[in-house]
Write an enzyme that holds these catalytic residues in place. Sequence first.
Site, PDB file in Angstrom:
ATOM      1  N   GLU A   1     -25.141  28.733  -2.526  1.00 47.60           N
ATOM      2  CA  GLU A   1     -25.231  27.232  -3.628  1.00 47.60           C
ATOM      3  C   GLU A   1     -26.629  27.642  -4.183  1.00 47.60           C
ATOM      4  OE1 GLU A   1     -23.922  23.491  -2.319  1.00 47.60           O
ATOM      5  OE2 GLU A   1     -24.988  22.632  -3.645  1.00 47.60           O
TER       6      GLU A   1
ATOM      7  N   GLU B   1     -21.147  25.282  -5.751  1.00 46.38           N
ATOM      8  CA  GLU B   1     -22.011  24.711  -6.816  1.00 46.38           C
ATOM      9  C   GLU B   1     -23.023  26.039  -7.015  1.00 46.38           C
ATOM     10  OE1 GLU B   1     -23.111  21.007  -5.095  1.00 46.38           O
ATOM     11  OE2 GLU B   1     -21.626  19.897  -6.289  1.00 46.38           O
TER      12      GLU B   1
ATOM     13  N   GLU C   1     -13.323  19.009  -2.526  1.00 54.67           N
ATOM     14  CA  GLU C   1     -13.689  17.854  -2.057  1.00 54.67           C
ATOM     15  C   GLU C   1     -13.154  16.805  -2.694  1.00 54.67           C
ATOM     16  OE1 GLU C   1     -18.113  18.040  -2.446  1.00 54.67           O
ATOM     17  OE2 GLU C   1     -18.100  20.139  -1.891  1.00 54.67           O
TER      18      GLU C   1
ATOM     19  N   ALA D   1     -12.481  11.996  -2.123  1.00 53.06           N
ATOM     20  CA  ALA D   1     -12.854  10.704  -1.063  1.00 53.06           C
ATOM     21  C   ALA D   1     -14.088  10.814  -0.512  1.00 53.06           C
ATOM     22  CB  ALA D   1     -11.519  10.676  -0.177  1.00 53.06           C
ATOM     23  N   HIS D   2     -15.071  10.838  -1.487  1.00 54.92           N
ATOM     24  CA  HIS D   2     -16.490  10.783  -0.919  1.00 54.92           C
ATOM     25  C   HIS D   2     -16.541   9.738   0.192  1.00 54.92           C
ATOM     26  CE1 HIS D   2     -20.946  10.730  -1.560  1.00 54.92           C
ATOM     27  NE2 HIS D   2     -20.688  12.110  -1.645  1.00 54.92           N
TER      28      HIS D   2
ATOM     29  N   PHE E   1     -28.388   9.889   0.975  1.00 57.95           N
ATOM     30  CA  PHE E   1     -27.124  10.687   0.472  1.00 57.95           C
ATOM     31  C   PHE E   1     -26.609  11.687   1.276  1.00 57.95           C
ATOM     32  CE2 PHE E   1     -24.575  11.833  -3.197  1.00 57.95           C
ATOM     33  CZ  PHE E   1     -24.480  10.576  -3.798  1.00 57.95           C
TER      34      PHE E   1
HETATM   35  C1  GAL Z   1     -20.532  17.647  -3.990  1.00 59.96           C
HETATM   36  C2  GAL Z   1     -21.153  18.842  -3.240  1.00 59.96           C
HETATM   37  C3  GAL Z   1     -21.256  18.389  -1.715  1.00 59.96           C
HETATM   38  C4  GAL Z   1     -22.031  17.070  -1.730  1.00 59.96           C
HETATM   39  C5  GAL Z   1     -21.428  16.238  -2.444  1.00 59.96           C
HETATM   40  C6  GAL Z   1     -22.240  14.854  -2.468  1.00 59.96           C
HETATM   41  O1  GAL Z   1     -20.804  17.974  -5.462  1.00 59.96           O
HETATM   42  O2  GAL Z   1     -20.468  20.019  -3.233  1.00 59.96           O
HETATM   43  O3  GAL Z   1     -22.467  19.628  -1.052  1.00 59.96           O
HETATM   44  O4  GAL Z   1     -23.413  17.352  -2.154  1.00 59.96           O
HETATM   45  O5  GAL Z   1     -21.379  16.400  -3.859  1.00 59.96           O
HETATM   46  O6  GAL Z   1     -22.316  14.139  -1.208  1.00 59.96           O
HETATM   47 MG    MG Z   2     -24.944  20.479  -4.009  1.00 56.49          MG
END
Ligand code: GAL
Ligand code: MG
Length: 997
Positions: free
Chosen positions: A408, A451, A540, A542-543, A604
């Site tokens: 990354e 990323e 990814e 549903a943060h 975060f």
């Molecule tokens: C994404 C990333 C994760 C984390 C998330 C935010 O973009 O892949 O590693 O940073 O956002 O919590």
């Molecule tokens: Mg990142």
Amino acid sequence: MTPRPLDAFGPRSWERPEAVSFGRLPMRATLRRDERWCIDLAGAWAFRLVARPDAVTAADLSGPTEGWATVEVPGNWTMQGFDRPHYTNVQMPFGGPPPRVPVDNPTGVHRTRFTVPESWAGRRVVLHVGGAETVLYVHLDGKPVGMGKDSRLPHELDVTDLVRAGETHELALTVVRWSDATYLEDQDHWHQAGLHRDVFLYAVPQMHVADVRAVADYDPEAGAGLLRVQVGVDAPGYLERGWKVQVFAPGLLDAPLVAGVYGEHRDKVGVNVGLVEGRGATVQATIERVRPWSAEDPVLHDLRVVLIDEHGEACDEVGLRVGFRRVEVRGHELLVNGRPVLVKGVNRHEHDDRRGKAVTLDSMLQDVLLMKRHNMNAVRTSHYPNHPAFYDLCDEYGLYVVDEANIESHAYLRSLTKDARWGQAILERVTRMAARDVNHPSVIVWSLGNEAGWSPTHDAAAAWLRAWDGTRPVQYESALTERAYEAFGADGEVSHPDIWREPRADTDVVAPMYPSIADLVAWGSGGDAVPPSRPLIMCEYAHAMGNSGGSLADYWDAIEAHAGLQGGFVWDWVDQGIAIDTGDGTTYWGYGGDFGDEPNDGPFCLNGLVFPDRTPHPALAELKKVLQPVAVEAVDVATGRVRVTAKTDFVDLSWLRPAWEITVDGRIVADGTLDPLTVGPGESVEVTIPVPADLPPLAAGEQRHLTVRFLTAHDLPWVPAGHEVAWDQFLVASAPPLPLVLGGRARPWAGLVHPERFVGVFAGEPEVRLWRAPTDNDTYATPSPAARWEQWGLRELVRDDVTFTTRTADLDADAGDDEADAGGVWVEHTVVVPAELDDVARVGVRLVLGPGFEETEWFGRGPHENYRDRCASAAMGRWSATVDDWPVLYAHPQGTGNRTGVRWLRLWRAADGVEVVFDRLGPGGIDVTVSHLTDEDIHDAAHTVDLRPRPETYVWLDAAHRGVGTGAVGPDTLPRYRVGPGTYTWSYVVRMRGRHT
Ligand code: GAL
Ligand code: MG
């Protein structure tokens, strides 16, 4: 100039991206070996931390270590009182530009000794270092052996020529913390440092099994398995001739498979030219009927690979496990064993709140069991290859794995990986991961990392994987993000589904992050012309930061309704909080910035479905519900007729025992169990629940529900019998409430505050509230609702355009029969929210009860915290909780504690039995919160240790309360779950009962 020992591998190799390793052996698969030939070096090592790599001297690498500190290996020194953990998200923890790193660069020398057993004489000895963050330098008895990068994969070095049987040697493992590799390891997590994985030595014969690659393919049509085992054999020089390998597979093969070992020939060039697949042997067999491996039925077989010399003697042996399964992408579907599966996944970082990246086997097992118990079937090893034992657990308990390479470059997303100097590092991170993990049936997809933008090297890495392995698809997200950067129109808009449709060489799966449901549906429906050509599995979504998990049910409705959508991985599994002991027995979880780590990204890192100690967040309950493998629909619930559908992919429902209950206002009036159903995957069956005909009639205002549950019928490897896997609830009947007979007198609220017999019950008048302590989602979303609430003056509610009126009346006719009953008071609030306030947190009132009210009971959704966009998991029931149980103490304190659909609420004071009942909340149930903490208290606290519960009990009765959404990253609360302008009217009846005071 004094020689700098670390320069033995080239000057400043920690700052040279092209210097990926020196003296490191080729990667091999994880194999089981007899422990006799292994020395585990775990334990307390002597440790010295110096300020920079150049400060390491020869005297540090051998000789006495008197007076040195010690650290636990495996372990991070940053978690053992040295240096500090450092949390950053996108930004680098230090200034650049790449590949520059700070001159001051913590460098830890780890020293231990080991004695080579006499029995190891004549064998080849290998040092295994499971993980070093970020660069490893190896010295033995002061002599340089090698170096390597990639913090998340093992380094193996041949030390045969440097050790002697019966002698004791000094091992120095020096770890340089910051390096060019840090730019390729710019994941959003804690930067730690040290030796976080196992370190051991092992010995093999000179001619030995170097590697095994087993393909266990399953033909879903024929039900047959094809086993192909490629055994790599190695020796320091030319291979001996006349050797064989035998592969045993008890229960699968009656006799071992045998093949001769091929190798280069000293004088026959032709043999060398034609050498088939390198040094070793390949055996192969078709097994006519095998039970395939899947996450639902993880059937494994043991393989034993034995190397036989020319005299027929066994001289080396390794073990591994295989599972027969086939993964393929066909059209817009990812198939496992010929069937499209829904990927119910989660992203998992390796994290322990006291050990950092040095996770234990127990903690890995705990994670796997918790995932299984919450109906998950997949995990993405975000964002790097995990500890090897984790894959064994996934094989064994049944979880699909997206195995991700440790790449990354987020801070330099679009530039760094395009620079060819990093090419070798990128390729190695991918190919070495694949070589290590290739035999795990659980690994169904390779991921090129996270990323790191797009580069030709990514295309090359994908091509390498397809050609070298070919039994798994490849996925990569970041190229999509890069395309979105390019495609941003003048209006700032970009069509993600259009980008997803573009042909790509770097991915076989469309794996976007945080797409909107609308985009998913647009893709799933095929747009106008182009049908989905690849499966879409969100890498990814549903943060789950803080109080989150909004719209999980909406995501899954969309996924289930549209072919081509196959699920995804929630971000993420565990809050990366670090335990901080205050010294007075209190412990809380710290986050970025709490360790003097500058720069940092604060809280975060707290995005988990579980707390750092693995206690679930309420969002995990929601996820479990929406992922459940059984659906029950009403056919005619009054007569108990329902339709049960198996949402499994491979197994029928016979492992589950159905149970049912009828409740009246949450109280069970009838219940029973049924025989397990043999309904197969994707199939439905109509079931009649034997609801008794003679149920007592409902009293006014009561509700009757039917709840059908599915519990594990017997003990399973991952959970005992009786564990609830799925449930659904149906409203069967609702009796209208009695008409209210309002007394003539409008009683002022003050009449409730100071009723003669209930001194100290209410400590104030109801106050209107449009604000809540912002959740992380409220704060970090763009635009930020929390910022707007602040601008609008909602916190203090210093506006005169919000009108609030309250009407009250005696309820003489409804006084009840309790001697001490104070009679009911009917209360109605009306709030007019002006048009400007188009997205407020809540419309409600806050009441304050005096000290002593600690117990509550309610009929509504629960028992856990729920919101209008996160309540699928919260059944209507009669729940009880102490006031302290109502809020969730998120590691970063924030708005919390709501319950939806509450029809009545009772609070009481144990000391004198006085109780307050809020009845007829409505119309039809409202949102309620109870707490000893005000929104302001919560908002002002940075950590849980800052929270000071008050003796008073606060009660919020909200006509409407905003959903939680997932706005910190990804879509904010959907418009239909927001709270906008308009006139809100809600009402209730308050009663007080209890002893005379
Ligand atoms: C994404 C990333 C994760 C984390 C998330 C935010 O973009 O892949 O590693 O940073 O956002 O919590
Ligand atoms: Mg990142």
